[in-house]
Design a protein around this motif. Structure first.
Motif, PDB file in Angstrom:
ATOM      1  N   GLN A 203      40.886  26.658  10.572  1.00  0.00           N
ATOM      2  CA  GLN A 203      41.258  26.624  11.978  1.00  0.00           C
ATOM      3  C   GLN A 203      40.484  25.488  12.627  1.00  0.00           C
ATOM      4  O   GLN A 203      39.311  25.616  12.929  1.00  0.00           O
ATOM      5  N   GLY A 204      41.158  24.352  12.805  1.00  0.00           N
ATOM      6  CA  GLY A 204      40.462  23.150  13.259  1.00  0.00           C
ATOM      7  C   GLY A 204      39.512  22.687  12.177  1.00  0.00           C
ATOM      8  O   GLY A 204      39.924  22.415  11.051  1.00  0.00           O
ATOM      9  N   LYS A 205      38.229  22.642  12.491  1.00  0.00           N
ATOM     10  CA  LYS A 205      37.240  22.231  11.496  1.00  0.00           C
ATOM     11  C   LYS A 205      36.530  23.420  10.859  1.00  0.00           C
ATOM     12  O   LYS A 205      35.641  23.237  10.028  1.00  0.00           O
ATOM     13  N   GLN A 206      36.922  24.635  11.249  1.00  0.00           N
ATOM     14  CA  GLN A 206      36.248  25.820  10.753  1.00  0.00           C
ATOM     15  C   GLN A 206      37.144  26.599   9.794  1.00  0.00           C
ATOM     16  O   GLN A 206      38.365  26.600   9.917  1.00  0.00           O
ATOM     17  N   TRP A 207      36.493  27.265   8.839  1.00  0.00           N
ATOM     18  CA  TRP A 207      37.194  28.162   7.930  1.00  0.00           C
ATOM     19  C   TRP A 207      36.937  29.599   8.361  1.00  0.00           C
ATOM     20  O   TRP A 207      35.793  29.975   8.647  1.00  0.00           O
ATOM     21  N   LYS A 208      38.009  30.409   8.416  1.00  0.00           N
ATOM     22  CA  LYS A 208      37.903  31.804   8.826  1.00  0.00           C
ATOM     23  C   LYS A 208      38.624  32.702   7.817  1.00  0.00           C
ATOM     24  O   LYS A 208      39.638  32.312   7.232  1.00  0.00           O
ATOM     25  N   ILE A 209      38.111  33.923   7.645  1.00  0.00           N
ATOM     26  CA  ILE A 209      38.722  34.894   6.734  1.00  0.00           C
ATOM     27  C   ILE A 209      39.778  35.695   7.492  1.00  0.00           C
ATOM     28  O   ILE A 209      39.470  36.288   8.531  1.00  0.00           O
ATOM     29  N   PHE A 210      41.015  35.727   6.975  1.00  0.00           N
ATOM     30  CA  PHE A 210      42.040  36.545   7.629  1.00  0.00           C
ATOM     31  C   PHE A 210      42.440  37.757   6.796  1.00  0.00           C
ATOM     32  O   PHE A 210      43.172  38.621   7.281  1.00  0.00           O
ATOM     33  N   PHE A 211      41.941  37.839   5.558  1.00  0.00           N
ATOM     34  CA  PHE A 211      42.159  39.023   4.730  1.00  0.00           C
ATOM     35  C   PHE A 211      40.990  39.169   3.767  1.00  0.00           C
ATOM     36  O   PHE A 211      40.477  38.177   3.231  1.00  0.00           O
ATOM     37  N   GLU A 212      40.582  40.432   3.535  1.00  0.00           N
ATOM     38  CA  GLU A 212      39.600  40.726   2.504  1.00  0.00           C
ATOM     39  C   GLU A 212      39.895  42.114   1.954  1.00  0.00           C
ATOM     40  O   GLU A 212      40.208  43.036   2.714  1.00  0.00           O
ATOM     41  N   GLY A 213      39.838  42.237   0.633  1.00  0.00           N
ATOM     42  CA  GLY A 213      40.088  43.548   0.042  1.00  0.00           C
ATOM     43  C   GLY A 213      39.436  43.658  -1.324  1.00  0.00           C
ATOM     44  O   GLY A 213      39.128  42.655  -1.965  1.00  0.00           O
ATOM     45  N   VAL A 214      39.201  44.875  -1.754  1.00  0.00           N
ATOM     46  CA  VAL A 214      38.650  45.146  -3.076  1.00  0.00           C
ATOM     47  C   VAL A 214      39.814  45.295  -4.047  1.00  0.00           C
ATOM     48  O   VAL A 214      40.732  46.077  -3.820  1.00  0.00           O
ATOM     49  N   ILE A 215      39.792  44.527  -5.140  1.00  0.00           N
ATOM     50  CA  ILE A 215      40.907  44.540  -6.098  1.00  0.00           C
ATOM     51  C   ILE A 215      40.485  45.120  -7.448  1.00  0.00           C
ATOM     52  O   ILE A 215      41.301  45.200  -8.367  1.00  0.00           O
ATOM     53  N   GLY A 216      39.221  45.493  -7.583  1.00  0.00           N
ATOM     54  CA  GLY A 216      38.778  46.049  -8.856  1.00  0.00           C
ATOM     55  C   GLY A 216      37.335  46.476  -8.821  1.00  0.00           C
ATOM     56  O   GLY A 216      36.645  46.300  -7.837  1.00  0.00           O
TER      57      GLY A 216
ATOM     58  N   SER B  65      43.261  43.847   7.065  1.00  0.00           N
ATOM     59  CA  SER B  65      43.089  44.276   5.684  1.00  0.00           C
ATOM     60  C   SER B  65      43.710  45.654   5.529  1.00  0.00           C
ATOM     61  O   SER B  65      43.105  46.666   5.913  1.00  0.00           O
ATOM     62  N   TYR B  66      44.942  45.675   5.044  1.00  0.00           N
ATOM     63  CA  TYR B  66      45.668  46.928   4.846  1.00  0.00           C
ATOM     64  C   TYR B  66      45.667  47.775   6.120  1.00  0.00           C
ATOM     65  O   TYR B  66      45.423  48.983   6.104  1.00  0.00           O
ATOM     66  N   GLY B  67      45.916  47.110   7.237  1.00  0.00           N
ATOM     67  CA  GLY B  67      46.008  47.809   8.521  1.00  0.00           C
ATOM     68  C   GLY B  67      44.730  47.803   9.336  1.00  0.00           C
ATOM     69  O   GLY B  67      44.749  48.156  10.520  1.00  0.00           O
ATOM     70  N   LYS B  68      43.609  47.431   8.748  1.00  0.00           N
ATOM     71  CA  LYS B  68      42.346  47.376   9.473  1.00  0.00           C
ATOM     72  C   LYS B  68      42.233  46.057  10.226  1.00  0.00           C
ATOM     73  O   LYS B  68      42.362  44.983   9.636  1.00  0.00           O
ATOM     74  N   THR B  69      41.963  46.113  11.540  1.00  0.00           N
ATOM     75  CA  THR B  69      41.778  44.925  12.365  1.00  0.00           C
ATOM     76  C   THR B  69      40.348  44.406  12.203  1.00  0.00           C
ATOM     77  O   THR B  69      39.528  45.011  11.492  1.00  0.00           O
ATOM     78  N   ARG B  70      40.039  43.314  12.897  1.00  0.00           N
ATOM     79  CA  ARG B  70      38.675  42.784  12.799  1.00  0.00           C
ATOM     80  C   ARG B  70      37.665  43.785  13.355  1.00  0.00           C
ATOM     81  O   ARG B  70      36.558  43.919  12.805  1.00  0.00           O
ATOM     82  N   ASP B  71      38.012  44.502  14.425  1.00  0.00           N
ATOM     83  CA  ASP B  71      37.101  45.514  14.961  1.00  0.00           C
ATOM     84  C   ASP B  71      36.858  46.614  13.933  1.00  0.00           C
ATOM     85  O   ASP B  71      35.722  47.076  13.753  1.00  0.00           O
ATOM     86  N   ASP B  72      37.929  47.056  13.283  1.00  0.00           N
ATOM     87  CA  ASP B  72      37.780  48.070  12.226  1.00  0.00           C
ATOM     88  C   ASP B  72      36.907  47.545  11.100  1.00  0.00           C
ATOM     89  O   ASP B  72      36.063  48.276  10.548  1.00  0.00           O
ATOM     90  N   TRP B  73      37.123  46.273  10.751  1.00  0.00           N
ATOM     91  CA  TRP B  73      36.375  45.687   9.631  1.00  0.00           C
ATOM     92  C   TRP B  73      34.909  45.476   9.997  1.00  0.00           C
ATOM     93  O   TRP B  73      34.036  45.566   9.118  1.00  0.00           O
ATOM     94  N   THR B  74      34.647  45.246  11.241  1.00  0.00           N
ATOM     95  CA  THR B  74      33.254  45.118  11.684  1.00  0.00           C
ATOM     96  C   THR B  74      32.489  46.398  11.400  1.00  0.00           C
ATOM     97  O   THR B  74      31.327  46.363  10.948  1.00  0.00           O
ATOM     98  N   ALA B  75      33.150  47.531  11.629  1.00  0.00           N
ATOM     99  CA  ALA B  75      32.510  48.816  11.331  1.00  0.00           C
ATOM    100  C   ALA B  75      32.269  48.966   9.827  1.00  0.00           C
ATOM    101  O   ALA B  75      31.229  49.505   9.409  1.00  0.00           O
ATOM    102  N   VAL B  76      33.215  48.488   9.009  1.00  0.00           N
ATOM    103  CA  VAL B  76      33.045  48.530   7.558  1.00  0.00           C
ATOM    104  C   VAL B  76      31.856  47.672   7.141  1.00  0.00           C
ATOM    105  O   VAL B  76      31.017  48.092   6.325  1.00  0.00           O
ATOM    106  N   LEU B  77      31.772  46.465   7.691  1.00  0.00           N
ATOM    107  CA  LEU B  77      30.670  45.562   7.355  1.00  0.00           C
ATOM    108  C   LEU B  77      29.325  46.143   7.784  1.00  0.00           C
ATOM    109  O   LEU B  77      28.318  46.044   7.056  1.00  0.00           O
ATOM    110  N   ARG B  78      29.294  46.766   8.970  1.00  0.00           N
ATOM    111  CA  ARG B  78      28.047  47.373   9.457  1.00  0.00           C
ATOM    112  C   ARG B  78      27.585  48.471   8.493  1.00  0.00           C
ATOM    113  O   ARG B  78      26.395  48.555   8.147  1.00  0.00           O
TER     114      ARG B  78
END
Length: 427
Positions: A414-427, A349-362
Protein backbone atom coordinates in the motif's frame (compact mmCIF):
# COMPACT_ATOMS: atom_id res chain seq x y z
CA UNK A 1 9.33 -38.08 -50.90
CA UNK A 2 11.68 -35.19 -51.59
CA UNK A 3 8.81 -33.27 -53.14
CA UNK A 4 7.42 -32.92 -49.58
CA UNK A 5 10.08 -30.29 -49.00
CA UNK A 6 8.13 -27.93 -51.24
CA UNK A 7 4.87 -28.33 -49.36
CA UNK A 8 3.29 -25.86 -47.00
CA UNK A 9 3.78 -28.33 -44.16
CA UNK A 10 7.52 -28.39 -44.58
CA UNK A 11 7.67 -24.66 -45.19
CA UNK A 12 5.81 -24.05 -41.95
CA UNK A 13 7.90 -26.53 -40.02
CA UNK A 14 11.12 -25.09 -41.39
CA UNK A 15 10.21 -21.76 -39.82
CA UNK A 16 10.14 -23.40 -36.42
CA UNK A 17 12.63 -26.25 -36.59
CA UNK A 18 16.09 -24.87 -35.91
CA UNK A 19 19.06 -25.78 -33.77
CA UNK A 20 17.19 -24.98 -30.54
CA UNK A 21 14.44 -27.46 -31.33
CA UNK A 22 16.92 -30.09 -32.42
CA UNK A 23 18.83 -29.65 -29.17
CA UNK A 24 15.66 -29.82 -27.10
CA UNK A 25 14.42 -32.92 -28.88
CA UNK A 26 17.76 -34.60 -28.24
CA UNK A 27 17.62 -33.60 -24.58
CA UNK A 28 14.12 -34.99 -24.12
CA UNK A 29 14.69 -38.18 -26.11
CA UNK A 30 13.90 -41.24 -23.97
CA UNK A 31 16.76 -43.43 -22.84
CA UNK A 32 15.32 -46.47 -24.56
CA UNK A 33 13.40 -46.45 -27.81
CA UNK A 34 9.82 -47.68 -27.98
CA UNK A 35 9.10 -50.95 -29.77
CA UNK A 36 8.99 -50.30 -33.54
CA UNK A 37 5.69 -50.77 -35.30
CA UNK A 38 5.12 -53.68 -37.66
CA UNK A 39 2.18 -52.03 -39.34
CA UNK A 40 1.90 -50.75 -42.88
CA UNK A 41 1.53 -47.12 -43.91
CA UNK A 42 -1.78 -47.71 -45.65
CA UNK A 43 -3.86 -46.09 -42.91
CA UNK A 44 -4.38 -42.34 -43.07
CA UNK A 45 -5.40 -39.74 -40.48
CA UNK A 46 -7.71 -41.85 -38.30
CA UNK A 47 -6.39 -45.35 -39.04
CA UNK A 48 -3.41 -45.81 -36.72
CA UNK A 49 -1.68 -49.19 -36.54
CA UNK A 50 -2.76 -51.05 -33.41
CA UNK A 51 -0.10 -51.55 -30.72
CA UNK A 52 0.68 -55.19 -30.04
CA UNK A 53 1.11 -54.65 -26.27
CA UNK A 54 0.73 -51.95 -23.68
CA UNK A 55 3.88 -49.82 -23.47
CA UNK A 56 5.14 -47.89 -20.47
CA UNK A 57 5.56 -44.33 -21.68
CA UNK A 58 8.06 -41.83 -20.32
CA UNK A 59 6.96 -38.27 -19.66
CA UNK A 60 7.75 -35.91 -22.53
CA UNK A 61 8.72 -38.82 -24.78
CA UNK A 62 5.86 -38.50 -27.30
CA UNK A 63 6.38 -34.78 -27.77
CA UNK A 64 10.13 -35.20 -28.21
CA UNK A 65 9.48 -37.75 -30.95
CA UNK A 66 6.94 -35.44 -32.63
CA UNK A 67 9.44 -32.57 -32.62
CA UNK A 68 12.05 -34.86 -34.13
CA UNK A 69 9.59 -35.67 -36.94
CA UNK A 70 9.01 -31.96 -37.50
CA UNK A 71 12.76 -31.43 -37.67
CA UNK A 72 13.24 -34.21 -40.21
CA UNK A 73 10.39 -32.87 -42.36
CA UNK A 74 11.93 -29.40 -42.20
CA UNK A 75 15.20 -30.90 -43.46
CA UNK A 76 13.34 -32.58 -46.36
CA UNK A 77 14.07 -36.03 -44.89
CA UNK A 78 10.56 -37.16 -45.65
CA UNK A 79 11.06 -40.92 -45.57
CA UNK A 80 12.74 -40.81 -42.18
CA UNK A 81 10.00 -38.52 -40.88
CA UNK A 82 7.31 -40.88 -42.17
CA UNK A 83 8.91 -43.94 -40.59
CA UNK A 84 9.19 -42.22 -37.22
CA UNK A 85 5.63 -40.90 -37.48
CA UNK A 86 4.38 -44.41 -38.16
CA UNK A 87 6.12 -45.70 -35.05
CA UNK A 88 4.82 -42.78 -32.99
CA UNK A 89 1.16 -43.37 -33.86
CA UNK A 90 1.69 -47.10 -33.30
CA UNK A 91 2.90 -46.42 -29.76
CA UNK A 92 0.40 -43.59 -29.11
CA UNK A 93 -2.70 -44.31 -31.22
CA UNK A 94 -4.68 -41.68 -29.26
CA UNK A 95 -2.18 -38.87 -30.05
CA UNK A 96 -4.36 -36.98 -32.52
CA UNK A 97 -1.76 -34.40 -33.52
CA UNK A 98 0.70 -37.17 -34.35
CA UNK A 99 -2.01 -38.86 -36.41
CA UNK A 100 -2.53 -35.62 -38.33
CA UNK A 101 1.18 -35.24 -39.08
CA UNK A 102 1.42 -38.92 -40.04
CA UNK A 103 -1.48 -38.52 -42.45
CA UNK A 104 0.08 -35.46 -44.04
CA UNK A 105 3.38 -37.23 -44.52
CA UNK A 106 1.55 -40.09 -46.23
CA UNK A 107 -0.31 -37.66 -48.48
CA UNK A 108 2.94 -35.89 -49.33
CA UNK A 109 4.19 -39.09 -50.95
CA UNK A 110 1.75 -38.60 -53.81
CA UNK A 111 1.14 -34.85 -54.05
CA UNK A 112 2.13 -31.51 -52.54
CA UNK A 113 0.26 -30.54 -49.39
CA UNK A 114 -1.98 -27.49 -49.37
CA UNK A 115 -2.05 -27.04 -45.59
CA UNK A 116 -1.34 -28.84 -42.38
CA UNK A 117 -4.13 -31.39 -42.03
CA UNK A 118 -4.63 -31.72 -45.78
CA UNK A 119 -7.96 -33.55 -46.09
CA UNK A 120 -10.75 -33.36 -48.63
CA UNK A 121 -12.98 -30.29 -48.71
CA UNK A 122 -15.89 -32.25 -47.24
CA UNK A 123 -13.75 -33.67 -44.42
CA UNK A 124 -12.24 -30.25 -43.73
CA UNK A 125 -15.71 -28.70 -43.47
CA UNK A 126 -17.02 -31.46 -41.20
CA UNK A 127 -13.97 -31.40 -38.96
CA UNK A 128 -13.09 -27.70 -39.16
CA UNK A 129 -13.12 -27.22 -35.40
CA UNK A 130 -10.93 -30.25 -34.70
CA UNK A 131 -8.46 -29.31 -37.44
CA UNK A 132 -8.17 -25.77 -36.09
CA UNK A 133 -7.53 -27.09 -32.58
CA UNK A 134 -4.83 -29.50 -33.75
CA UNK A 135 -3.10 -26.79 -35.76
CA UNK A 136 -3.16 -24.54 -32.69
CA UNK A 137 -1.79 -27.32 -30.50
CA UNK A 138 1.07 -27.81 -32.95
CA UNK A 139 1.78 -24.08 -32.97
CA UNK A 140 1.82 -23.84 -29.17
CA UNK A 141 4.13 -26.83 -28.75
CA UNK A 142 6.59 -25.41 -31.27
CA UNK A 143 6.39 -21.89 -29.88
CA UNK A 144 7.25 -23.03 -26.36
CA UNK A 145 10.10 -25.24 -27.52
CA UNK A 146 11.53 -22.55 -29.77
CA UNK A 147 11.43 -19.79 -27.13
CA UNK A 148 13.20 -21.55 -24.29
CA UNK A 149 13.95 -19.74 -21.01
CA UNK A 150 17.59 -18.76 -20.67
CA UNK A 151 19.66 -21.33 -18.73
CA UNK A 152 19.82 -20.58 -15.02
CA UNK A 153 16.81 -18.26 -14.99
CA UNK A 154 13.66 -18.80 -12.92
CA UNK A 155 10.13 -17.32 -12.90
CA UNK A 156 10.14 -13.97 -11.08
CA UNK A 157 7.47 -15.08 -8.59
CA UNK A 158 9.82 -17.50 -6.78
CA UNK A 159 11.56 -15.06 -4.43
CA UNK A 160 12.44 -17.51 -1.64
CA UNK A 161 11.58 -21.17 -1.15
CA UNK A 162 12.26 -23.13 2.03
CA UNK A 163 13.94 -26.55 1.97
CA UNK A 164 10.53 -28.11 2.71
CA UNK A 165 9.35 -26.76 -0.67
CA UNK A 166 11.14 -29.57 -2.49
CA UNK A 167 9.52 -28.78 -5.83
CA UNK A 168 7.65 -25.98 -7.53
CA UNK A 169 5.41 -25.64 -10.58
CA UNK A 170 4.94 -22.67 -12.90
CA UNK A 171 2.39 -22.40 -15.71
CA UNK A 172 2.78 -20.03 -18.67
CA UNK A 173 -0.65 -19.63 -20.27
CA UNK A 174 0.71 -17.78 -23.31
CA UNK A 175 2.79 -20.85 -24.20
CA UNK A 176 0.39 -23.58 -23.00
CA UNK A 177 3.31 -24.83 -20.92
CA UNK A 178 3.92 -26.16 -17.42
CA UNK A 179 7.42 -26.07 -15.90
CA UNK A 180 8.46 -28.44 -13.10
CA UNK A 181 11.31 -27.39 -10.78
CA UNK A 182 13.36 -29.03 -8.06
CA UNK A 183 14.43 -26.85 -5.15
CA UNK A 184 18.08 -27.75 -4.63
CA UNK A 185 20.72 -26.46 -2.23
CA UNK A 186 21.91 -24.10 -4.97
CA UNK A 187 18.45 -22.91 -6.01
CA UNK A 188 15.65 -23.89 -8.36
CA UNK A 189 16.52 -26.34 -11.11
CA UNK A 190 14.23 -26.87 -14.11
CA UNK A 191 13.50 -30.61 -14.30
CA UNK A 192 11.14 -30.71 -17.25
CA UNK A 193 8.31 -28.89 -19.00
CA UNK A 194 5.09 -30.04 -20.63
CA UNK A 195 2.36 -28.98 -23.03
CA UNK A 196 -0.93 -28.24 -21.22
CA UNK A 197 -4.53 -27.32 -21.93
CA UNK A 198 -6.35 -24.49 -20.15
CA UNK A 199 -9.91 -23.18 -19.85
CA UNK A 200 -12.16 -22.96 -22.90
CA UNK A 201 -12.68 -19.25 -22.25
CA UNK A 202 -9.02 -18.59 -21.46
CA UNK A 203 -7.58 -17.29 -18.21
CA UNK A 204 -8.38 -14.94 -15.29
CA UNK A 205 -11.13 -16.94 -13.64
CA UNK A 206 -13.59 -14.71 -11.78
CA UNK A 207 -16.86 -16.57 -11.24
CA UNK A 208 -18.05 -20.14 -10.99
CA UNK A 209 -18.73 -21.71 -14.37
CA UNK A 210 -16.89 -19.11 -16.47
CA UNK A 211 -14.68 -21.85 -18.01
CA UNK A 212 -11.51 -19.89 -17.23
CA UNK A 213 -8.26 -20.91 -15.55
CA UNK A 214 -7.30 -18.77 -12.54
CA UNK A 215 -4.14 -16.69 -12.35
CA UNK A 216 -2.16 -16.44 -9.14
CA UNK A 217 -0.04 -18.24 -6.56
CA UNK A 218 -1.56 -21.52 -5.37
CA UNK A 219 -0.55 -24.73 -3.61
CA UNK A 220 -1.25 -28.40 -4.27
CA UNK A 221 -3.79 -29.36 -1.59
CA UNK A 222 -4.25 -33.11 -2.17
CA UNK A 223 -3.57 -36.05 -4.45
CA UNK A 224 -6.80 -37.73 -5.55
CA UNK A 225 -6.76 -41.49 -6.02
CA UNK A 226 -7.41 -42.20 -9.73
CA UNK A 227 -9.62 -45.13 -8.67
CA UNK A 228 -12.04 -42.60 -7.20
CA UNK A 229 -12.20 -40.55 -10.42
CA UNK A 230 -13.96 -40.93 -13.74
CA UNK A 231 -11.88 -41.91 -16.78
CA UNK A 232 -12.26 -38.31 -17.94
CA UNK A 233 -9.56 -37.26 -15.45
CA UNK A 234 -7.00 -39.76 -16.69
CA UNK A 235 -4.16 -40.84 -14.41
CA UNK A 236 -5.18 -38.74 -11.42
CA UNK A 237 -5.67 -35.21 -10.13
CA UNK A 238 -3.87 -32.67 -7.96
CA UNK A 239 -6.34 -30.02 -6.68
CA UNK A 240 -5.04 -26.51 -5.91
CA UNK A 241 -6.36 -23.96 -3.40
CA UNK A 242 -8.41 -21.77 -5.71
CA UNK A 243 -9.91 -19.46 -4.56
CA UNK A 244 -6.99 -18.34 -2.40
CA UNK A 245 -7.33 -15.45 0.11
CA UNK A 246 -6.46 -12.87 -2.57
CA UNK A 247 -9.14 -14.31 -4.87
CA UNK A 248 -11.69 -14.24 -2.03
CA UNK A 249 -10.75 -10.65 -1.19
CA UNK A 250 -11.51 -9.76 -4.81
CA UNK A 251 -14.87 -11.53 -4.74
CA UNK A 252 -13.93 -14.41 -7.01
CA UNK A 253 -16.02 -17.56 -6.83
CA UNK A 254 -15.93 -21.17 -7.99
CA UNK A 255 -13.60 -24.03 -7.14
CA UNK A 256 -12.54 -27.49 -8.19
CA UNK A 257 -9.45 -26.35 -10.11
CA UNK A 258 -7.20 -29.34 -10.59
CA UNK A 259 -4.11 -30.44 -12.45
CA UNK A 260 -5.32 -33.65 -14.06
CA UNK A 261 -4.85 -36.04 -16.97
CA UNK A 262 -6.76 -36.96 -20.11
CA UNK A 263 -9.30 -39.72 -20.87
CA UNK A 264 -8.08 -42.92 -22.56
CA UNK A 265 -9.26 -41.77 -25.99
CA UNK A 266 -7.15 -38.59 -25.93
CA UNK A 267 -3.41 -38.19 -25.56
CA UNK A 268 -3.75 -34.42 -25.20
CA UNK A 269 -6.41 -31.75 -25.57
CA UNK A 270 -6.56 -28.47 -27.45
CA UNK A 271 -4.82 -25.45 -25.88
CA UNK A 272 -8.19 -24.06 -24.71
CA UNK A 273 -10.36 -27.07 -23.93
CA UNK A 274 -11.00 -27.45 -20.19
CA UNK A 275 -13.59 -26.15 -17.74
CA UNK A 276 -10.80 -24.21 -16.00
CA UNK A 277 -8.41 -26.96 -14.93
CA UNK A 278 -4.82 -27.45 -16.11
CA UNK A 279 -4.71 -30.67 -18.13
CA UNK A 280 -1.62 -32.69 -19.13
CA UNK A 281 -0.97 -35.89 -21.05
CA UNK A 282 -1.16 -38.82 -18.63
CA UNK A 283 2.56 -39.76 -18.73
CA UNK A 284 3.43 -36.12 -17.92
CA UNK A 285 0.91 -35.93 -15.08
CA UNK A 286 2.16 -39.23 -13.67
CA UNK A 287 5.69 -37.81 -13.46
CA UNK A 288 4.37 -34.78 -11.57
CA UNK A 289 2.28 -36.90 -9.21
CA UNK A 290 5.32 -39.05 -8.44
CA UNK A 291 7.44 -35.97 -7.83
CA UNK A 292 5.60 -33.23 -5.96
CA UNK A 293 4.47 -33.08 -2.35
CA UNK A 294 0.97 -32.21 -1.19
CA UNK A 295 0.55 -28.88 0.70
CA UNK A 296 4.14 -27.68 0.24
CA UNK A 297 4.31 -27.44 -3.57
CA UNK A 298 3.58 -23.95 -4.93
CA UNK A 299 1.82 -23.63 -8.29
CA UNK A 300 2.20 -20.28 -10.06
CA UNK A 301 -0.21 -19.72 -12.97
CA UNK A 302 0.65 -16.64 -15.00
CA UNK A 303 -0.51 -15.14 -18.27
CA UNK A 304 3.16 -15.00 -19.24
CA UNK A 305 6.14 -15.93 -17.09
CA UNK A 306 9.01 -13.50 -16.69
CA UNK A 307 12.30 -15.38 -16.36
CA UNK A 308 15.01 -13.67 -14.29
CA UNK A 309 18.43 -14.43 -12.86
CA UNK A 310 18.07 -15.55 -9.21
CA UNK A 311 20.49 -12.91 -7.92
CA UNK A 312 18.34 -10.10 -9.35
CA UNK A 313 15.41 -11.13 -7.13
CA UNK A 314 17.12 -10.33 -3.84
CA UNK A 315 17.44 -6.61 -4.44
CA UNK A 316 13.84 -6.46 -5.63
CA UNK A 317 12.50 -8.04 -2.43
CA UNK A 318 14.46 -5.88 0.06
CA UNK A 319 11.55 -3.60 1.06
CA UNK A 320 9.33 -6.59 1.78
CA UNK A 321 12.00 -8.36 3.82
CA UNK A 322 12.29 -5.20 5.96
CA UNK A 323 8.53 -5.29 6.62
CA UNK A 324 8.59 -9.01 7.46
CA UNK A 325 11.51 -8.45 9.85
CA UNK A 326 9.50 -5.68 11.55
CA UNK A 327 6.59 -8.09 12.03
CA UNK A 328 8.96 -10.75 13.41
CA UNK A 329 10.58 -8.35 15.85
CA UNK A 330 7.23 -7.00 17.06
CA UNK A 331 5.81 -10.52 17.48
CA UNK A 332 8.93 -11.79 19.23
CA UNK A 333 9.19 -8.73 21.47
CA UNK A 334 5.50 -8.63 22.35
CA UNK A 335 5.05 -5.10 20.94
CA UNK A 336 1.31 -5.31 20.25
CA UNK A 337 0.95 -1.77 18.89
CA UNK A 338 3.78 -2.21 16.38
CA UNK A 339 2.40 -5.62 15.45
CA UNK A 340 -1.17 -4.44 14.82
CA UNK A 341 0.11 -1.51 12.70
CA UNK A 342 1.34 -4.05 10.12
CA UNK A 343 -2.19 -5.38 9.48
CA UNK A 344 -4.37 -3.66 6.88
CA UNK A 345 -7.65 -2.01 7.84
CA UNK A 346 -9.55 -4.52 5.64
CA UNK A 347 -7.80 -7.54 7.18
CA UNK A 348 -9.95 -10.66 7.24
CA UNK A 349 -9.11 -14.16 8.42
CA UNK A 350 -12.02 -16.56 7.99
CA UNK A 351 -14.46 -13.86 9.07
CA UNK A 352 -12.26 -12.25 11.74
CA UNK A 353 -11.71 -8.49 11.23
CA UNK A 354 -8.59 -6.61 12.29
CA UNK A 355 -10.23 -5.80 15.65
CA UNK A 356 -10.98 -9.49 16.17
CA UNK A 357 -7.44 -10.37 15.16
CA UNK A 358 -6.01 -7.83 17.57
CA UNK A 359 -7.63 -9.79 20.38
CA UNK A 360 -6.08 -13.00 19.00
CA UNK A 361 -2.63 -11.38 18.86
CA UNK A 362 -3.00 -10.02 22.41
CA UNK A 363 -3.85 -13.49 23.69
CA UNK A 364 -0.85 -15.01 21.86
CA UNK A 365 1.51 -12.39 23.35
CA UNK A 366 0.21 -13.08 26.87
CA UNK A 367 0.48 -16.86 26.52
CA UNK A 368 4.03 -16.66 25.17
CA UNK A 369 5.30 -15.10 28.41
CA UNK A 370 8.28 -13.39 26.83
CA UNK A 371 9.57 -16.32 24.82
CA UNK A 372 11.01 -15.27 21.45
CA UNK A 373 9.64 -16.41 18.10
CA UNK A 374 11.57 -18.19 15.38
CA UNK A 375 10.43 -18.26 11.76
CA UNK A 376 11.23 -21.72 10.44
CA UNK A 377 11.11 -22.86 6.79
CA UNK A 378 10.30 -19.37 5.55
CA UNK A 379 9.16 -19.02 1.95
CA UNK A 380 7.61 -16.13 0.07
CA UNK A 381 6.29 -15.79 -3.45
CA UNK A 382 5.34 -12.61 -5.23
CA UNK A 383 2.25 -12.00 -7.31
CA UNK A 384 1.93 -8.73 -9.21
CA UNK A 385 -1.06 -7.61 -11.28
CA UNK A 386 -3.16 -4.60 -10.30
CA UNK A 387 -1.57 -4.93 -6.85
CA UNK A 388 1.74 -6.18 -5.46
CA UNK A 389 1.19 -9.21 -3.21
CA UNK A 390 3.40 -11.55 -1.21
CA UNK A 391 2.37 -15.05 -0.16
CA UNK A 392 4.40 -15.98 2.92
CA UNK A 393 4.56 -19.36 4.68
CA UNK A 394 6.55 -20.26 7.80
CA UNK A 395 6.57 -22.34 10.95
CA UNK A 396 6.23 -20.20 14.08
CA UNK A 397 8.37 -21.86 16.75
CA UNK A 398 8.73 -20.47 20.27
CA UNK A 399 12.11 -20.61 21.99
CA UNK A 400 12.41 -23.90 23.86
CA UNK A 401 10.03 -25.68 21.47
CA UNK A 402 10.80 -27.89 18.49
CA UNK A 403 7.61 -27.35 16.54
CA UNK A 404 4.84 -24.82 16.17
CA UNK A 405 1.95 -23.85 13.92
CA UNK A 406 2.54 -23.35 10.21
CA UNK A 407 1.21 -19.94 9.21
CA UNK A 408 0.43 -18.40 5.86
CA UNK A 409 0.19 -14.67 5.39
CA UNK A 410 -0.86 -12.54 2.42
CA UNK A 411 0.75 -9.11 2.29
CA UNK A 412 -0.15 -6.26 -0.07
CA UNK A 413 1.88 -3.18 -0.90
CA UNK A 414 0.00 0.00 0.00
CA UNK A 415 2.06 2.89 -1.32
CA UNK A 416 5.50 2.31 0.13
CA UNK A 417 4.29 0.11 2.97
CA UNK A 418 3.53 -3.60 3.14
CA UNK A 419 0.44 -4.67 5.10
CA UNK A 420 -1.03 -8.09 5.99
CA UNK A 421 -4.59 -8.62 4.75
CA UNK A 422 -4.86 -12.33 5.60
CA UNK A 423 -3.24 -14.67 8.11
CA UNK A 424 -4.16 -18.22 9.00
CA UNK A 425 -2.78 -21.45 10.42
CA UNK A 426 -2.50 -24.13 7.71
CA UNK A 427 -0.79 -26.90 9.66
Amino acid sequence: MQRASATLLVTALSLFCGAALAKDAEKKKPASKATPANATASQHKTGAPRPSARLVHQDGEAEARLIEIYKLAGQAKGREALAKAERLVHDHPNFQLAQLVYGDLLTAQSRPLRAMGDVSEAEAKAGASSLAELRQESLMRLKALRDRPAPGTIPSQFLALAPRNKHAIAVDASRSRLYLFENTATGLKLLSDYYISLGKSGIEKAVEGDLRTPLGVYFVTSNLDPKSLKDFYGSGALPINYPNPLDIKRGKTGGGIWLHGTPPTQFSRAPLATDGCVVLANPDLERIIRTVEVRSTPVVIAQSLTWVAPHSIKADSKSFEDALNSWHQAKSGGDLAALVSLYSSDFNSYGKTRDDWTAVLRSEVEKRRGRTVQLKDLSYLRWTDSADTMVVTFGEVLSGSRTGPVRRQYWVRQGKQWKIFFEGVIG
